[in-house]
Enzyme design. Structure first.
Site, PDB file in Angstrom:
ATOM      1  N   HIS A  11       0.840  -1.205   0.000  1.00 22.06           N
ATOM      2  CA  HIS A  11       0.000   0.000   0.000  1.00 22.06           C
ATOM      3  C   HIS A  11       0.874   1.255   0.000  1.00 22.06           C
ATOM      4  O   HIS A  11       1.561   1.533   0.972  1.00 22.06           O
ATOM      5  CB  HIS A  11      -0.881  -0.039   1.253  1.00 22.06           C
ATOM      6  N   GLU A  38       1.297  -0.747  -5.132  1.00 18.22           N
ATOM      7  CA  GLU A  38       0.233   0.212  -5.461  1.00 18.22           C
ATOM      8  C   GLU A  38       0.752   1.576  -5.914  1.00 18.22           C
ATOM      9  O   GLU A  38       1.751   2.068  -5.391  1.00 18.22           O
ATOM     10  CB  GLU A  38      -0.664   0.430  -4.235  1.00 18.22           C
ATOM     11  N   ASP A  40      -1.146   5.384  -6.444  1.00 15.93           N
ATOM     12  CA  ASP A  40      -2.273   6.316  -6.559  1.00 15.93           C
ATOM     13  C   ASP A  40      -1.841   7.337  -7.601  1.00 15.93           C
ATOM     14  O   ASP A  40      -0.709   7.819  -7.559  1.00 15.93           O
ATOM     15  CB  ASP A  40      -2.540   7.014  -5.220  1.00 15.93           C
ATOM     16  N   HIS A  53      -0.817  10.190  -3.302  1.00 18.61           N
ATOM     17  CA  HIS A  53      -2.112   9.757  -2.763  1.00 18.61           C
ATOM     18  C   HIS A  53      -3.177  10.843  -2.834  1.00 18.61           C
ATOM     19  O   HIS A  53      -4.333  10.581  -3.143  1.00 18.61           O
ATOM     20  CB  HIS A  53      -1.967   9.296  -1.310  1.00 18.61           C
ATOM     21  N   GLU A 144      -4.357   3.260  -8.874  1.00 18.12           N
ATOM     22  CA  GLU A 144      -5.689   3.794  -8.535  1.00 18.12           C
ATOM     23  C   GLU A 144      -5.901   5.125  -9.235  1.00 18.12           C
ATOM     24  O   GLU A 144      -5.063   6.030  -9.136  1.00 18.12           O
ATOM     25  CB  GLU A 144      -5.841   3.999  -7.024  1.00 18.12           C
TER      26      GLU A 144
HETATM   27  O1  G3P Z   1      -6.672   1.739  -2.900  1.00 13.09           O
HETATM   28  C1  G3P Z   1      -6.808   0.973  -1.750  1.00 13.09           C
HETATM   29  C2  G3P Z   1      -6.565   1.910  -0.657  1.00 13.09           C
HETATM   30  O2  G3P Z   1      -5.339   2.497  -0.949  1.00 13.09           O
HETATM   31  C3  G3P Z   1      -7.657   2.926  -0.640  1.00 13.09           C
HETATM   32  O3  G3P Z   1      -7.374   3.873   0.253  1.00 13.09           O
HETATM   33  O4  G3P Z   1      -7.050   6.217   0.608  1.00 13.09           O
HETATM   34  O5  G3P Z   1      -5.126   4.681   0.789  1.00 13.09           O
HETATM   35  O6  G3P Z   1      -6.062   5.242  -1.436  1.00 13.09           O
HETATM   36  P1  G3P Z   1      -6.345   5.040   0.024  1.00 13.09           P
HETATM   37 CA    CA Z   2      -5.113   3.761  -2.987  1.00 13.39          CA
END
Ligand code: G3P
Ligand code: CA
Length: 315
Positions: A11, A38, A40, A53, A144
């Site tokens: 994450h 991940e 963002d 993020h 994302e």
């Molecule tokens: O994308 C999964 C998780 O990362 C969603 O929460 O706010 O950390 O992007 P966030």
């Molecule tokens: Ca995310």
């Protein structure tokens, strides 16, 4: 899914150890054995894709010091208001809270230390592909699309740019090691049907009260909502509170039933976020937590800031 197949998704990288979404955090996640890493993604003023993020820069960079005049009326500094070259000139640090001073996670990497940078999506994927080649591993990517409706109001079609970039880097079909995720259900539909995206798609689930998008998550979580969703998406990404609650005076964890409902609709379930320094009620350790979610609920993957701890718990 059997324990050995549970996907460990780093994450924001190995963000429990290094500032989130830096290339250093991604390289470390790869070294720790994460199955997916991940990203963002948000857009800059010159329509470049960066891994960040927030749509804002101020909680994780020195933008307020470097460009004090460039905040909007709400006092925030938006990545969309800066060209890539300007964003590349910023120093990234460990996430700070609303006061702009205090670290959100005080026991992690010290905030304000280091010379980290905001990476482009392209540079980050090239790094992961390079590490895959050099190590013989095949870590996947998990981008994302952040706030697509907001980006559209700002004059950019974020989803199209991301899909184009992924295509250019070789990610085109469900067989490729990538999951594309988004909180906005209308955008997930658009990505699949209008943009004709052939990648695995994950619908993130939040709470209606968060204001994350116009999506009605309460409706989406019903058996009917999940069934409809399964025509478009391959999985769902709920937050932990949507899967577990506690019962009795001893705070024993109990399932909400959402994993079974999603599985009944044929959807994978990848919850967020497993943090050793922010355990939900009912769990004493990250190992105990991971094992309960995998063995009792049967989740298919998990987002974690600590990929090594999740992998250890699974093994
Ligand atoms: O994308 C999964 C998780 O990362 C969603 O929460 O706010 O950390 O992007 P966030
Ligand atoms: Ca995310």
């Amino acid at each position: 899914m059997a324990d050995g197949d549970t996907l460990v998704i780093a994450h924001r990288g190995a963000s429990g150890y290094l500032p989130e979404h830096t290339l250093e955090a991604k390289a470390y996640a790869h070294a720790l054995g994460a199955h997916y890493i991940e990203q963002d993604v948000v857009a800059t003023r010159d329509d470049r894709l960066v891994v960040l993020h927030d749509i804002h820069l101020d909680r994780v960079t020195n933008v307020a010091e470097k460009f004090p005049q460039r905040k909007r009326d709400d006092g925030r500094y938006y990545a969309r208001d800066f060209d890539l070259a300007e964003i590349k000139s910023l120093t990234v640090w460990e996430r700070r809270g609303d006061d702009g001073i205090t670290a959100v996670y005080p026991n992690r990497f010290p905030t304000g230390v280091g010379t980290f940078r905001v990476p482009t999506l392209r540079d980050e994927i090239k790094l992961i592909q390079g590490l895959n080649k050099a190590t013989g591993r095949n870590a996947g990517i998990y981008p994302e699309i952040k706030s697509p409706a907001w980006h559209r109001r700002e004059g950019v079609d974020l989803s199209s740019l991301v899909i184009e970039q992924l295509d250019d880097l070789g990610y085109r079909t469900k067989a490729d090691p990538v999951y594309l995720q988004c909180f906005d259900a209308a955008e997930v539909r658009r990505i699949r049907l209008e943009l004709d995206c052939g990648l695995k798609l994950v619908q993130l689930l939040g709470e209606n009260s968060w204001g994350e998008s116009d999506t009605d998550y309460d409706a989406l979580k019903t058996p009917g909502g999940l069934e409809t969703l399964s025509e478009l998406a391959d999985g769902v990404g709920p937050w932990l509170g949507q899967l577990v609650s506690t019962a009795g005076v001893d705070g024993t964890p109990v399932t909400t039933g959402l994993v079974s409902a999603a599985h009944a609709a044929g959807l994978e379930v990848h919850p967020y976020t497993f943090r050793a320094d922010q355990l939900p009620p009912g769990f004493e350790t990250m190992e105990e937590m991971v094992r309960w979610f995998v063995e009792t609920l049967g989740i298919d993957g998990l987002f974690t800031d600590f990929p090594d701890l999740a992998i250890n718990a699974l093994s």
